[in-house]
Design a protein around this motif. Structure first.
Motif, short mmCIF file in Angstrom:
data_model
loop_
_atom_site.label_atom_id
_atom_site.label_comp_id
_atom_site.label_asym_id
_atom_site.label_seq_id
_atom_site.Cartn_x
_atom_site.Cartn_y
_atom_site.Cartn_z
N GLU A 197 22.21 18.82 -3.47
CA GLU A 197 23.28 19.83 -3.51
C GLU A 197 24.17 19.65 -4.74
O GLU A 197 24.61 20.64 -5.37
N LEU A 198 24.43 18.41 -5.13
CA LEU A 198 25.28 18.14 -6.29
C LEU A 198 24.64 18.62 -7.59
O LEU A 198 25.33 18.84 -8.59
N VAL A 199 23.33 18.78 -7.58
CA VAL A 199 22.62 19.27 -8.75
C VAL A 199 22.48 20.79 -8.73
O VAL A 199 22.59 21.45 -9.78
N ALA A 200 22.27 21.37 -7.55
CA ALA A 200 21.86 22.77 -7.47
C ALA A 200 22.98 23.73 -7.08
O ALA A 200 22.91 24.92 -7.41
N ASP A 201 23.99 23.27 -6.35
CA ASP A 201 25.01 24.17 -5.82
C ASP A 201 25.85 24.78 -6.95
O ASP A 201 26.19 24.11 -7.92
N ALA A 202 26.21 26.05 -6.80
CA ALA A 202 26.97 26.75 -7.84
C ALA A 202 28.32 26.10 -8.09
O ALA A 202 28.78 25.99 -9.24
N THR A 203 28.99 25.66 -7.02
CA THR A 203 30.28 24.99 -7.19
C THR A 203 30.12 23.69 -7.95
O THR A 203 30.95 23.34 -8.80
N ALA A 204 29.05 22.95 -7.66
CA ALA A 204 28.79 21.70 -8.37
C ALA A 204 28.52 21.94 -9.85
O ALA A 204 29.03 21.23 -10.71
N LEU A 205 27.73 22.96 -10.15
CA LEU A 205 27.42 23.26 -11.55
C LEU A 205 28.70 23.60 -12.32
O LEU A 205 28.91 23.12 -13.44
N GLU A 206 29.55 24.39 -11.72
CA GLU A 206 30.81 24.76 -12.37
C GLU A 206 31.72 23.55 -12.53
O GLU A 206 32.35 23.34 -13.58
N GLY A 207 31.80 22.73 -11.48
CA GLY A 207 32.69 21.58 -11.50
C GLY A 207 32.26 20.52 -12.50
O GLY A 207 33.10 19.99 -13.25
N TYR A 208 30.97 20.21 -12.53
CA TYR A 208 30.51 19.18 -13.46
C TYR A 208 30.57 19.67 -14.90
O TYR A 208 30.80 18.88 -15.82
N ARG A 209 30.35 20.96 -15.12
CA ARG A 209 30.56 21.49 -16.47
C ARG A 209 32.01 21.29 -16.89
O ARG A 209 32.29 20.85 -18.02
N ASP A 210 32.92 21.58 -15.99
CA ASP A 210 34.35 21.42 -16.28
C ASP A 210 34.68 19.97 -16.60
O ASP A 210 35.42 19.67 -17.55
N LEU A 211 34.13 19.04 -15.83
CA LEU A 211 34.37 17.61 -16.06
C LEU A 211 33.93 17.21 -17.47
O LEU A 211 34.67 16.55 -18.20
N VAL A 212 32.70 17.59 -17.85
CA VAL A 212 32.19 17.21 -19.16
C VAL A 212 33.03 17.84 -20.27
O VAL A 212 33.36 17.19 -21.27
N GLU A 213 33.39 19.10 -20.10
CA GLU A 213 34.19 19.78 -21.13
C GLU A 213 35.55 19.13 -21.28
O GLU A 213 36.07 19.00 -22.40
N ARG A 214 36.16 18.70 -20.18
CA ARG A 214 37.45 18.02 -20.26
C ARG A 214 37.31 16.67 -20.97
O ARG A 214 38.18 16.28 -21.76
N ALA A 215 36.25 15.95 -20.67
CA ALA A 215 36.03 14.66 -21.33
C ALA A 215 35.78 14.85 -22.82
O ALA A 215 36.24 14.04 -23.64
N ALA A 216 35.09 15.93 -23.17
CA ALA A 216 34.77 16.18 -24.58
C ALA A 216 35.98 16.66 -25.36
O ALA A 216 36.17 16.29 -26.53
N LYS A 217 36.81 17.46 -24.72
CA LYS A 217 37.95 18.06 -25.41
C LYS A 217 39.17 17.14 -25.46
O LYS A 217 39.93 17.12 -26.42
N GLY A 218 39.37 16.37 -24.40
CA GLY A 218 40.56 15.54 -24.32
C GLY A 218 41.72 16.31 -23.70
O GLY A 218 41.55 17.45 -23.25
N PRO A 219 42.92 15.76 -23.64
CA PRO A 219 43.21 14.44 -24.22
C PRO A 219 42.64 13.30 -23.40
O PRO A 219 42.46 13.43 -22.19
N THR A 220 42.32 12.25 -24.07
CA THR A 220 41.85 11.06 -23.38
C THR A 220 43.00 10.07 -23.35
O THR A 220 43.94 10.17 -24.13
N ALA A 221 42.99 9.09 -22.45
CA ALA A 221 41.94 8.70 -21.53
C ALA A 221 41.91 9.61 -20.29
O ALA A 221 42.90 10.24 -19.95
N LEU A 222 40.75 9.61 -19.63
CA LEU A 222 40.53 10.46 -18.47
C LEU A 222 39.99 9.62 -17.33
O LEU A 222 39.15 8.74 -17.54
N VAL A 223 40.47 9.90 -16.11
CA VAL A 223 39.88 9.31 -14.91
C VAL A 223 39.43 10.44 -14.01
O VAL A 223 40.11 11.45 -13.86
N PHE A 224 38.22 10.29 -13.44
CA PHE A 224 37.73 11.25 -12.46
C PHE A 224 37.35 10.50 -11.20
O PHE A 224 36.95 9.33 -11.25
N HIS A 225 37.52 11.17 -10.07
CA HIS A 225 37.30 10.46 -8.80
C HIS A 225 37.02 11.43 -7.67
O HIS A 225 37.24 12.64 -7.77
N CYS A 226 36.51 10.84 -6.56
CA CYS A 226 36.40 11.58 -5.30
C CYS A 226 37.05 10.71 -4.22
O CYS A 226 38.13 10.17 -4.46
#
Length: 259
Positions: free
Chosen positions: A124-153
């Motif tokens: 589900e974490l690979v295929a679900d539409a919400t997961a795809l949107e969320g993980y894209r957002d995570l990567v874009e935030r890490a790439a854009k900054g500002p850093t440092a960044l923490v992510f969690h569940c």
């Protein structure tokens, strides 16, 4: 670092993704990218350490219900972002509610079904539409900054685990090292065990029946990678077509995070 070897005793799965080597000979920079379990647990005594890490972004991968029930302690100077990777109706988002209902808990998790449930969560974490949107957002935030960044569940092992695996793979860290980082969560589940034992007691299930949901296994992560290959043909195509990440974003992530 605290005496038990953890950066934060009150959030034992809080750790730096830096220091890992890539296949091309680079190293992931330290002090820029952190992964964690729930951050509502930060003790007042550890606030100086937590605030002193220079975190500028906190990305909360939990569901809306989790965020509202147990709001994060946000580091001083950090922006908070709610970035769900599970929809409210996803199985992985509702297991705690299911455990509160003994009949439902037995139907979903008894007699080895908890393990099957976990494999389903990773697909589900690979295929679900919400997961795809969320993980894209995570990567874009890490790439854009500002850093440092923490992510969690909540436990910092499944939703966060796939997020870390995704980021490290994009940075060029080899699969064996990615899996090793993922499995390190197993020694950092003290907080998770406390609330999972309470949930298990109310569910009528034995700890052994619940245990597959309390630890990570290499097979869980490999299921996610395999599912990405199954759907998209390769991890790279999952990144470009599934997540919709541009080459520019991945290049910026590597430029920011590698030395």
């Amino acid at each position: 670092m605290t005496n038990n070897g953890f950066l934060l005793s009150s959030a034992p799965n809080f750790r730096d993704l830096g220091g890992l080597r890539t296949s091309s000979g680079h190293t992931v920079r330290t002090g820029l990218l952190y992964r964690s379990d729930a951050l509502h647990t930060i003790d007042k005594e550890e606030l100086p350490v937590y605030n002193g890490l220079g975190i500028r972004q906190l990305v909360d991968l939990r569901t809306e219900h989790e965020r509202e029930t147990l709001p994060d302690v946000t580091p001083e100077g950090a922006d908070y972002a709610a970035v769900s990777v599970q929809g409210p109706q996803a199985d992985g988002a509702n297991f705690s509610a299911a455990l509160a209902d003994p009949e439902k808990a037995r139907a979903m998790f008894a007699d080895g079904l908890a393990e099957r449930f976990m494999f389903g969560v990773y697909r589900e974490l690979v295929a679900d539409a919400t997961a795809l949107e969320g993980y894209r957002d995570l990567v874009e935030r890490a790439a854009k900054g500002p850093t440092a960044l923490v992510f969690h569940c909540s436990a910092g092992k499944d939703r966060t685990g796939w997020g870390a695996a995704l980021l490290l793979t994009l940075l060029g860290v080899d699969r064996a090292t990615v899996v090793s980082d993922y499995l390190a969560s197993n020694e950092r589940q003290e907080n998770t065990d406390k609330w999972m034992r309470l949930l298990a007691a109310n569910s009528g299930l034995s700890w052994e029946e619940v245990a597959p949901m309390t630890r990570v296994r290499a097979e869980y992560l490999e299921t996610a990678f395999a599912h990405a290959d199954e759907i998209y043909g390769s991890f790279d195509t999952y990144v470009t077509e599934g997540l919709g990440l541009s080459t520019d974003t991945v290049d910026r992530l590597r430029h920011r995070m590698l030395t």
